[in-house]
Design an enzyme around this catalytic site. Structure first.
Site, mmCIF file in Angstrom:
data_model
loop_
_atom_site.group_PDB
_atom_site.id
_atom_site.type_symbol
_atom_site.label_atom_id
_atom_site.label_comp_id
_atom_site.label_asym_id
_atom_site.label_seq_id
_atom_site.Cartn_x
_atom_site.Cartn_y
_atom_site.Cartn_z
ATOM 1 N N CYS A 193 -16.356 1.797 0.662
ATOM 2 C CA CYS A 193 -15.207 0.950 1.013
ATOM 3 C C CYS A 193 -14.780 1.117 2.460
ATOM 4 O O CYS A 193 -14.114 0.247 3.006
ATOM 5 C CB CYS A 193 -14.044 1.233 0.067
ATOM 6 N N ARG A 213 -13.751 -8.332 2.183
ATOM 7 C CA ARG A 213 -12.334 -8.123 1.872
ATOM 8 C C ARG A 213 -11.541 -9.411 2.159
ATOM 9 O O ARG A 213 -10.631 -9.761 1.410
ATOM 10 C CB ARG A 213 -11.757 -6.953 2.688
ATOM 11 N N GLN A 259 -10.174 -3.993 -3.235
ATOM 12 C CA GLN A 259 -11.451 -3.486 -2.747
ATOM 13 C C GLN A 259 -12.577 -3.839 -3.725
ATOM 14 O O GLN A 259 -13.675 -4.243 -3.320
ATOM 15 C CB GLN A 259 -11.376 -1.963 -2.582
ATOM 16 N N ASP A 295 -17.325 7.399 -1.552
ATOM 17 C CA ASP A 295 -16.088 7.225 -0.781
ATOM 18 C C ASP A 295 -15.782 8.580 -0.146
ATOM 19 O O ASP A 295 -16.421 9.600 -0.461
ATOM 20 C CB ASP A 295 -14.953 6.766 -1.717
ATOM 21 N N ARG A 340 0.894 -1.176 0.000
ATOM 22 C CA ARG A 340 0.000 0.000 0.000
ATOM 23 C C ARG A 340 0.921 1.212 0.000
ATOM 24 O O ARG A 340 1.724 1.396 0.924
ATOM 25 C CB ARG A 340 -0.913 0.007 1.225
ATOM 26 N N HIS A 351 -7.423 0.702 -6.465
ATOM 27 C CA HIS A 351 -7.643 -0.128 -5.270
ATOM 28 C C HIS A 351 -8.338 -1.422 -5.714
ATOM 29 O O HIS A 351 -9.492 -1.677 -5.366
ATOM 30 C CB HIS A 351 -8.494 0.654 -4.270
HETATM 31 N N1 CP Z 1 -11.252 0.023 2.452
HETATM 32 C C1 CP Z 1 -9.968 -0.027 2.871
HETATM 33 O O1 CP Z 1 -9.037 -0.301 2.094
HETATM 34 O O2 CP Z 1 -9.821 0.199 4.206
HETATM 35 P P1 CP Z 1 -8.438 0.408 4.991
HETATM 36 O O3 CP Z 1 -7.864 1.725 4.556
HETATM 37 O O4 CP Z 1 -8.831 0.388 6.435
HETATM 38 O O5 CP Z 1 -7.502 -0.725 4.629
HETATM 39 N N1 NVA Z 2 -9.992 6.778 -1.497
HETATM 40 C C1 NVA Z 2 -9.592 6.383 -0.163
HETATM 41 C C2 NVA Z 2 -9.815 4.920 0.039
HETATM 42 C C3 NVA Z 2 -9.468 4.421 1.424
HETATM 43 C C4 NVA Z 2 -9.637 2.956 1.573
HETATM 44 C C5 NVA Z 2 -8.141 6.764 0.060
HETATM 45 O O1 NVA Z 2 -7.317 6.563 -0.843
HETATM 46 O O2 NVA Z 2 -7.829 7.283 1.132
#
Ligand code: CP
Ligand code: NVA
Length: 307
Positions: free
Chosen positions: A264, A292, A137, A225, A107, A134
């Site tokens: 998400c 997930r 997700q 989101d 990540r 992502h």
């Molecule tokens: N939806 C998601 O990826 O959540 P986190 O940021 O908690 O991993």
């Molecule tokens: N769009 C958000 C998703 C978090 C899971 C971000 O990138 O922060």
């Protein structure tokens, strides 16, 4: 080397197979303790290394539990306590980790780093969220939609709010799974055009509108989101521009009566969604969060050529 950096790395047939496998595995372990391995423990002895340059709750826990349920284990490197945070290169990190673990999840704030990790790794690399996409997700989201009785081909999905990484992966999924996306977003906050073009090239019908009512009218699924993603500045002007796209009961009333609401998470209730929608029977956000685990087991199995 099968990397899972974006949904297209797998393709539509593999994603359909992943969703089927996830449903089967989920059904086979109902009410089991969450850390107990599946009967076949297909990744016994395997280790997943997870790199986090950004915060996470769901991705972190679900990958760990997914590995346990597949019979393997997972470990975490965060940038604050690993040498990555002191400037060790992605290339060297990829080569070291490839000698020590069987797969890598990353990540990161910069998609190019995930690509570079994959370029230098000799084990599968999985995108656990970048600034661009992502994909894990969205495998969970597709599983959730199907579980709630929605057939993907021809489905009408409305996205309200920021044209971000999650929407990019939805557009990629639309191309692969043949559903349609109506995007309600303020001017200047649309998704990257390449994802809209990708969806259209795959046969999906994509509309972009600044009218939230138009985006949501007759939709099967309504998704939003956070208005401010990780790494973005909290800009007052942006929040003001997003306000008409808040998912409210009035907007949900314009969607189909059996429409479902997805997010998400983490959610900012009172910003992108009202509390009454978030807590309503139409909201399936906690099924989505649980999924997930089930979706990522399939992603991992695909990476190890077991799907
Ligand atoms: N939806 C998601 O990826 O959540 P986190 O940021 O908690 O991993
Ligand atoms: N769009 C958000 C998703 C978090 C899971 C971000 O990138 O922060």
């Amino acid at each position: 080397m099968p990397h899972f950096l974006d949904l297209s790395d797998a393709g539509g047939d593999a994603i359909a197979a992943m969703i089927n496998d996830a449903q089967d595995r989920k059904a086979a372990r109902q009410a089991w303790p969450k850390g107990r391995p599946d009967a076949d423990a297909p990744l016994a002895g395997h280790v997943l290394g997870m790199i986090f340059e950004k915060n996470s709750t769901r991705t972190r826990v679900s990958f760990d539990i997914a590995m346990r349920q597949l019979g393997g284990t997972a470990l975490i490197l965060d940038s604050g306590t690993s040498q990555l945070g002191r400037g060790e290169s992605i290339a060297d990190t990829a080569r070291v980790l490839s000698r020590m673990v069987d797969a890598i999840m990353i990540r990161t704030d910069d998609h190019a780093k995930a690509l570079e990790m994959a370029h230098h790794a000799t084990v599968p690399v999985i995108n656990g969220l970048t600034d661009r996409s992502h994909p894990c997700q969205i495998v969970a989201d597709l599983l959730t939609m199907i579980e709630h009785g929605k057939a993907l081909p021809g489905l009408e999905l409305a996205w309200l709010g920021d044209g971000n990484n999650v929407l990019h992966s939805i557009l990629e999924a639309a191309a692969l799974m043949k559903f349609n996306v109506r995007i309600g977003a303020p001017k200047g906050y649309e998704p990257e055009p390449e994802f809209v073009e990708m969806a259209r090239a795959g046969g999906a019908h994509v509309t972009l509108t600044e009218d939230a009512d138009e985006a949501v009218a007759g939709a099967d699924i309504v998704v939003t989101d956070t208005w401010v993603s990780m790494g973005q500045e909290h800009v007052h002007d942006k929040l003001a521009a997003m306000a008409p796209f808040q998912v409210s009961n009035r907007l949900m009333g314009l969607a189909k009566p059996d429409a479902k609401f997805l997010h998400c998470l983490p959610a900012h209730v009172g910003e992108e969604v009202t509390e009454d929608v978030f807590e309503s029977d139409q909201s399936v956000v906690f099924d989505e969060a649980e999924n997930r685990i089930h979706a990522q087991k399939s992603v991992l199995l695909w990476c190890f050529d077991k799907i």
